[in-house]
Motif scaffolding. Structure first.
Motif, PDB file in Angstrom:
ATOM      1  N   LEU A 298       0.855  -1.195   0.000  1.00 48.54           N
ATOM      2  CA  LEU A 298       0.000   0.000   0.000  1.00 48.54           C
ATOM      3  C   LEU A 298       0.887   1.240   0.000  1.00 48.54           C
ATOM      4  O   LEU A 298       1.701   1.426   0.917  1.00 48.54           O
ATOM      5  CB  LEU A 298      -0.917   0.000   1.234  1.00 48.54           C
ATOM      6  N   LEU A 299       0.708   2.102  -1.019  1.00 43.48           N
ATOM      7  CA  LEU A 299       1.552   3.286  -1.210  1.00 43.48           C
ATOM      8  C   LEU A 299       0.803   4.537  -0.748  1.00 43.48           C
ATOM      9  O   LEU A 299      -0.310   4.813  -1.225  1.00 43.48           O
ATOM     10  CB  LEU A 299       1.906   3.415  -2.703  1.00 43.48           C
ATOM     11  N   LEU A 300       1.402   5.297   0.161  1.00 49.83           N
ATOM     12  CA  LEU A 300       0.765   6.507   0.707  1.00 49.83           C
ATOM     13  C   LEU A 300       1.596   7.720   0.291  1.00 49.83           C
ATOM     14  O   LEU A 300       2.810   7.773   0.517  1.00 49.83           O
ATOM     15  CB  LEU A 300       0.682   6.408   2.235  1.00 49.83           C
ATOM     16  N   HIS A 301       0.926   8.709  -0.285  1.00 50.57           N
ATOM     17  CA  HIS A 301       1.621   9.822  -0.943  1.00 50.57           C
ATOM     18  C   HIS A 301       2.009  10.955   0.013  1.00 50.57           C
ATOM     19  O   HIS A 301       1.530  11.050   1.140  1.00 50.57           O
ATOM     20  CB  HIS A 301       0.740  10.383  -2.072  1.00 50.57           C
ATOM     21  N   GLY A 302       2.864  11.847  -0.502  1.00 48.71           N
ATOM     22  CA  GLY A 302       3.301  13.016   0.258  1.00 48.71           C
ATOM     23  C   GLY A 302       2.392  14.219   0.022  1.00 48.71           C
ATOM     24  O   GLY A 302       1.485  14.199  -0.822  1.00 48.71           O
ATOM     25  N   PHE A 303       2.659  15.285   0.744  1.00 47.49           N
ATOM     26  CA  PHE A 303       1.890  16.539   0.725  1.00 47.49           C
ATOM     27  C   PHE A 303       2.616  17.558  -0.135  1.00 47.49           C
ATOM     28  O   PHE A 303       3.845  17.679  -0.024  1.00 47.49           O
ATOM     29  CB  PHE A 303       1.785  17.068   2.166  1.00 47.49           C
ATOM     30  N   PRO A 304       1.911  18.370  -0.921  1.00 43.74           N
ATOM     31  CA  PRO A 304       0.473  18.442  -1.157  1.00 43.74           C
ATOM     32  C   PRO A 304       0.117  17.780  -2.487  1.00 43.74           C
ATOM     33  O   PRO A 304      -0.563  18.394  -3.317  1.00 43.74           O
ATOM     34  CB  PRO A 304       0.221  19.952  -1.213  1.00 43.74           C
ATOM     35  N   LEU A 305       0.566  16.546  -2.643  1.00 42.64           N
ATOM     36  CA  LEU A 305       0.337  15.807  -3.889  1.00 42.64           C
ATOM     37  C   LEU A 305      -0.787  14.800  -3.653  1.00 42.64           C
ATOM     38  O   LEU A 305      -1.453  14.835  -2.621  1.00 42.64           O
ATOM     39  CB  LEU A 305       1.646  15.125  -4.316  1.00 42.64           C
ATOM     40  N   ASP A 306      -0.972  13.914  -4.621  1.00 43.78           N
ATOM     41  CA  ASP A 306      -1.966  12.857  -4.431  1.00 43.78           C
ATOM     42  C   ASP A 306      -1.369  11.563  -4.975  1.00 43.78           C
ATOM     43  O   ASP A 306      -0.174  11.506  -5.302  1.00 43.78           O
ATOM     44  CB  ASP A 306      -3.314  13.230  -5.073  1.00 43.78           C
ATOM     45  N   SER A 307      -2.198  10.549  -5.090  1.00 44.35           N
ATOM     46  CA  SER A 307      -1.680   9.227  -5.456  1.00 44.35           C
ATOM     47  C   SER A 307      -0.974   9.191  -6.812  1.00 44.35           C
ATOM     48  O   SER A 307      -0.237   8.244  -7.088  1.00 44.35           O
ATOM     49  CB  SER A 307      -2.821   8.211  -5.481  1.00 44.35           C
ATOM     50  N   ARG A 308      -1.193  10.216  -7.630  1.00 49.93           N
ATOM     51  CA  ARG A 308      -0.503  10.228  -8.937  1.00 49.93           C
ATOM     52  C   ARG A 308       1.007  10.245  -8.784  1.00 49.93           C
ATOM     53  O   ARG A 308       1.722   9.852  -9.699  1.00 49.93           O
ATOM     54  CB  ARG A 308      -0.928  11.454  -9.752  1.00 49.93           C
ATOM     55  N   MET A 309       1.483  10.731  -7.628  1.00 51.95           N
ATOM     56  CA  MET A 309       2.951  10.762  -7.473  1.00 51.95           C
ATOM     57  C   MET A 309       3.543   9.359  -7.507  1.00 51.95           C
ATOM     58  O   MET A 309       4.750   9.195  -7.704  1.00 51.95           O
ATOM     59  CB  MET A 309       3.375  11.510  -6.203  1.00 51.95           C
ATOM     60  N   TRP A 310       2.704   8.336  -7.315  1.00 56.26           N
ATOM     61  CA  TRP A 310       3.195   6.954  -7.351  1.00 56.26           C
ATOM     62  C   TRP A 310       3.061   6.313  -8.728  1.00 56.26           C
ATOM     63  O   TRP A 310       3.362   5.119  -8.886  1.00 56.26           O
ATOM     64  CB  TRP A 310       2.442   6.097  -6.333  1.00 56.26           C
TER      65      TRP A 310
ATOM     66  N   LEU B 217       3.216  -1.613   4.158  1.00 51.29           N
ATOM     67  CA  LEU B 217       2.940  -0.177   4.045  1.00 51.29           C
ATOM     68  C   LEU B 217       4.175   0.565   3.572  1.00 51.29           C
ATOM     69  O   LEU B 217       5.266   0.358   4.128  1.00 51.29           O
ATOM     70  CB  LEU B 217       2.614   0.370   5.430  1.00 51.29           C
ATOM     71  N   ALA B 218       4.002   1.457   2.597  1.00 49.22           N
ATOM     72  CA  ALA B 218       5.098   2.338   2.179  1.00 49.22           C
ATOM     73  C   ALA B 218       4.556   3.763   2.137  1.00 49.22           C
ATOM     74  O   ALA B 218       3.642   4.053   1.360  1.00 49.22           O
ATOM     75  CB  ALA B 218       5.632   1.926   0.814  1.00 49.22           C
TER      76      ALA B 218
ATOM     77  N   ALA C 148       2.314  -5.903   7.604  1.00 48.60           N
ATOM     78  CA  ALA C 148       3.283  -6.997   7.466  1.00 48.60           C
ATOM     79  C   ALA C 148       4.698  -6.476   7.235  1.00 48.60           C
ATOM     80  O   ALA C 148       5.657  -7.268   7.199  1.00 48.60           O
ATOM     81  CB  ALA C 148       2.871  -7.905   6.314  1.00 48.60           C
ATOM     82  N   GLY C 149       4.846  -5.173   7.070  1.00 51.16           N
ATOM     83  CA  GLY C 149       6.163  -4.575   6.853  1.00 51.16           C
ATOM     84  C   GLY C 149       5.967  -3.076   6.721  1.00 51.16           C
ATOM     85  O   GLY C 149       4.888  -2.628   6.302  1.00 51.16           O
ATOM     86  N   LEU C 150       6.987  -2.294   7.105  1.00 48.81           N
ATOM     87  CA  LEU C 150       6.842  -0.837   7.105  1.00 48.81           C
ATOM     88  C   LEU C 150       8.025  -0.197   6.385  1.00 48.81           C
ATOM     89  O   LEU C 150       9.174  -0.340   6.822  1.00 48.81           O
ATOM     90  CB  LEU C 150       6.793  -0.315   8.556  1.00 48.81           C
ATOM     91  N   ALA C 151       7.729   0.504   5.274  1.00 44.72           N
ATOM     92  CA  ALA C 151       8.763   1.235   4.534  1.00 44.72           C
ATOM     93  C   ALA C 151       8.491   2.733   4.679  1.00 44.72           C
ATOM     94  O   ALA C 151       7.405   3.200   4.318  1.00 44.72           O
ATOM     95  CB  ALA C 151       8.744   0.836   3.065  1.00 44.72           C
TER      96      ALA C 151
END
Ligand code: MLT
Length: 256
Positions: free
Chosen positions: A7-19, A74-75, A96-99
């Motif tokens: 699961l990819l969680l994005h930075g601010f002030p962007l959205d999931s497109r950054m992935w 989680l990333a 199950a793992g943390l990045a």
């Protein structure tokens, strides 16, 4: 999809497109991955409650429930990392793992908190004010090498900053300002940990990264630090191949 996707969680002030780039590379490499937007960004509405990353974490777990997903690796990048720490603090059995990428486990200094609340107030005045407030972030989001030599990457980030939605900027700044320090979450971590940082990241330092990886290693020693050369705070968009390769290896390590 794998029973335990990334699961990819994005930075601010962007959205999931950054992935986008990383997600495509991961999929080509056989890594099941999904993304969720933070409140007010992408397709996610703001939450009608006092802004808090704990609420975001609870919302993520509700989404996993709705998708029938029991556990994830989680990333989270920057704000995504703060959110990932909140998920582990409140729902450790789902992880199950943390990045943690280009992020830190400390709370804000008083000056940083005041600045966030200032930007949140500006964003309350609407999209134009919010975009003027976050526009200057271009010089700290990207590393010096990218700013100097990669106009296409700079333009892509400028476009994203000019699309930053006021509601998301205001809500997430207030939520980040209220977040606690979470180093003890890492000290208790009982799943594999990864810390990744762009070598030119000026917002999250090498010291921040080493502090987190040392804390992650306390429990069972399963923690690694990766530094990506030539990238800044947006390692995932500045160096997608390196980031996707590292996350793919980490995911396989976590899911066996
Ligand atoms: C981010 O990239 O998510 C931000 O730099 C996080 C922050 O403002 O602390």
């Amino acid at each position: 999809m794998s029973a335990t996707p990334l699961l990819l969680l994005h930075g601010f002030p962007l959205d999931s497109r950054m992935w986008d780039d990383v997600s495509d590379l991961l999929a080509d490499d056989g890594v099941a991955n999904l993304r969720l937007d933070a409140p007010g960004f992408g397709i996610a509405p703001v939450i009608d409650a006092e802004p808090s990353l704990d609420l975001v974490a609870d919302g993520i777990v509700a989404s996993l429930d709705a998708l029938g997903i029991d556990r994830v690796v989680l990333a989270g990048l920057s704000m995504g990392g703060y959110i990932a720490l909140a998920v582990v603090a409140r729902h450790a059995s789902r992880v199950a793992g943390l990045a943690l990428l280009d992020t830190k486990a400390s709370a804000d200094t008083e000056a940083a908190r005041v600045n966030r609340l200032r930007i949140a107030s500006l964003a309350d005045d609407g999209d134009t004010s919010a975009r003027e407030a976050v526009g200057p972030m271009i010089s700290t989001l990207l590393g010096a090498s990218t700013l100097r030599t990669r106009p296409d990457v700079v333009a892509r980030h400028r476009d994203w900053l000019t699309e930053a939605p006021a509601a998301g900027v205001a809500w997430c700044q207030r939520a980040m300002a209220a977040r606690p320090a979470r180093l003890e979450v890492l000290e208790d971590l009982s799943v594999p940990g990864l810390v990744l940082r762009g070598a030119e990241d000026e917002l999250c330092t090498q010291d921040d990264a080493e502090t987190m990886v040392r804390a992650m290693a306390e429990h069972d020693g399963d923690a690694e630090l990766v530094v990506v050369p030539g990238a800044g705070h947006m390692s995932a968009t500045e160096a997608p191949e390196a980031v996707a390769g590292t996350l793919a290896g980490f995911w396989r390590h976590c899911v066996g």
